[in-house]
Each structure stands twice: as C-alpha cells, then as structure tokens.
Design a protein around this motif. Sequence first.
Motif, mmCIF file in Angstrom:
data_model
loop_
_atom_site.group_PDB
_atom_site.id
_atom_site.type_symbol
_atom_site.label_atom_id
_atom_site.label_comp_id
_atom_site.label_asym_id
_atom_site.label_seq_id
_atom_site.Cartn_x
_atom_site.Cartn_y
_atom_site.Cartn_z
ATOM 1 N N GLY A 265 7.308 3.119 10.324
ATOM 2 C CA GLY A 265 6.190 3.779 9.668
ATOM 3 C C GLY A 265 6.201 3.727 8.164
ATOM 4 N N ARG A 266 7.093 2.975 7.546
ATOM 5 C CA ARG A 266 7.143 2.892 6.085
ATOM 6 C C ARG A 266 6.023 1.983 5.569
ATOM 7 N N THR A 267 5.437 2.364 4.448
ATOM 8 C CA THR A 267 4.390 1.556 3.827
ATOM 9 C C THR A 267 5.015 0.565 2.850
ATOM 10 N N ALA A 268 4.232 -0.435 2.491
ATOM 11 C CA ALA A 268 4.735 -1.502 1.621
ATOM 12 C C ALA A 268 4.775 -1.043 0.176
ATOM 13 N N GLY A 269 5.881 -1.339 -0.492
ATOM 14 C CA GLY A 269 6.024 -1.044 -1.903
ATOM 15 C C GLY A 269 5.839 -2.287 -2.741
ATOM 16 N N ARG A 270 6.163 -2.175 -4.042
ATOM 17 C CA ARG A 270 5.992 -3.311 -4.944
ATOM 18 C C ARG A 270 6.876 -4.480 -4.564
ATOM 19 N N ASP A 271 8.081 -4.191 -4.070
ATOM 20 C CA ASP A 271 8.982 -5.277 -3.686
ATOM 21 C C ASP A 271 8.445 -6.058 -2.499
ATOM 22 N N ILE A 272 7.879 -5.366 -1.519
ATOM 23 C CA ILE A 272 7.335 -6.039 -0.336
ATOM 24 C C ILE A 272 6.072 -6.810 -0.692
#
Length: 349
Positions: free
Chosen positions: A189-196
């Motif tokens: 359930g984690r959302t995408a951050g800048r790294d992804i």
Amino acid sequence: VTRLVKSGTRKTTLAIGDGANDVGMLQEADIGVGISGVEGMQAVMSSDIAIAQFRYLERLLLVHGHWCYRRISSMICYFFYKNVTFGFTLFLYEVYASFSGVPAYNDWFLSLYNVFFSSLPVIALGVFDQDVSARYCLKFPLLYQEGVQNVLFSWRRILSWMLNGFISALIIFFFCTKAIELQAFDEEGRTAGRDILGATMYTCIVWVVNLQMALAISYFTMIQHFFIWGSIAFWYIFLLIYGAMPPNLSENAYKVFIETLAPSPSYWIVTFFVVITTLVPYFSYSAIKMRFFPMYHEMVQWIRYEGKTKDPEFCEMVQQRSLQLMTVGSSARLAAKANQFRERNINLR
C-alpha cells in the motif's frame, strides 16, 4: 584558384592531385584527395584521403561520401533528440515540483546517461549504418546529390528531431506521473516517492532513446544489436549494483530496484505502455512518409524491397528524378528572382 572558388561560391570544395605541385591546392580545399603514384608521396602526405588510382574516386564519392554524409547527419540529429528528451523531463519535473531545486534523478543517473546508457548505439550508427548498398549507390549516382543539396542536415530536419524529443519527454513525464501518483505502488500500500518516480522515468527514457535508434537504423549488424540491447541491460545491472551500495553512496537509489521496482507489476506495466506510446508518433510519421512522400534514398530502398531492380523502365524513371521540387507559375518566378539576386551578390563580391 581553390580559394577563389571557396570564397566566390561559398561551397565545399574537393581537390585531387598526385604530385608536389598540388600540395597547396590540396591544403586549401576543404577535402584533399591524394593519389599515390610515380610522382612521390608529397600529395598523399598533405591530403585528407589517399587513394591508389584515379578510378577509385567514383567509389569514394558516390558510396563512401553518401554513407558518411548520412551517418554524420543522422548521428548529430539523434544527439539532439536524446538530449532534448532527457533534459526536458528535468525541466518538466522542476515545474511539477514548483521549482524547488530537487532533481528528478540521482546524481549518478545524470552523469552516466551520455556515457553508458545512450552513447554506444549512436556511435555504432555513425560507423556501420547504410541506407542503401554500395551497388545501389553506384547504380543511382543521384544519391550523392543529397549531400550536395544538404537534404538530410537542414534546419527543418534538425528541428523535427528536436520536436520529436519534446513530444517524447512530454509523453514520458505525464504518463509516468499520472500513472503512479494516486494509487498504491506495491502490495503493502505504499505510494510512489521521488526515488520511484525518477527511476521509472529514467527507465522509460533509456528504453525509448535506444529503441528510437533501432527504428532509425537502416542496416543492422550484430554490433548494433549488442550496443542497443546492451545499453538497456546495463541500466538494470547498474541499478542493481548501485542500489546494493551503502545508503551514504547510493543515496535515494538504495535498493530501489530490488525492494520496490522489480516486485511491483505497476513498474513493468507503466514502462511497457509508456515506451510503446512514445514510439508510436515517430513510427507512424516514418511509415506515412516512406509510403507516400519518400525521399530519393527511400525510393531506392523501395526498389530493392519490391524486387524492381531488374525493371529497366522503373529504374530509369528513378534515376532521372530530381531531388528538388519542380516550381511552376508564381513560385517559379520567385525562385528565378531569388537565383538572380544570389548571382548579383556573388558578382558584386
């Protein structure tokens, strides 16, 4: 005489000589061709290209001249394309991040883009690509006029490749951001951050610029296959090795591929659809242009593809075709006035 021709006509000049008395002419010309013969090696030592006999000049100009002109022009246009595609995504991300100054990609991603992930295929293009074979270059000598008339390296062609780069960057950025920003990226359930987001966009760029090269190449060799697919594979290898380094070295790329990108179906689905969507405009344009508005070398390619090489009437029609558009009426009068104005300026000089 050579200097007068260069200054008076503003054209590229070629000089050919075989003796010591031709050294000045060979050095003054833009391209000097020396013939090694009974008069010594002074001409060869002062020239750019050396040949053994005068009859080799035909193959040097019609075959290697045409190949080199097309290779260099395509290579430069592709450099514009791949750097515009990469650089414009950075600009779009800055707009997206309200000009916060935070880069979209890791520092090593930025540094290695033009070193390992997109440079080798274009070098292979500049060395090995052939739009038509040597036999057809000699059979259709008008192909050489593409270089004389600068058909393949005009501002229109350069700007069209840059426009293709802008379109590719727009598709990559907006598809990636809209596809992964509002929903869970992985099964936890984690959302995408800048790294992804940065790694996903970078993956799409590596795929797109290398497959774009594959679409632009006319003559494939094993070396070109190795460089194109090897550049894509090396990106994943680099992501694995760099992500396995300590966090103080890999920074925001620490295990981003092993733990986040690779296990997520969204990453692979987004990469696949973004790459296909980005290549569709160029592929459609090339197919329509090749079929309905072919250039001279593309007409020769059609002759070979359709097996009309032994049809004398069709080959003669192509051989007599002009590279320049015919002008009639008012356009013809404007063209005539332009030529008169150009000749008057040359005479005044």
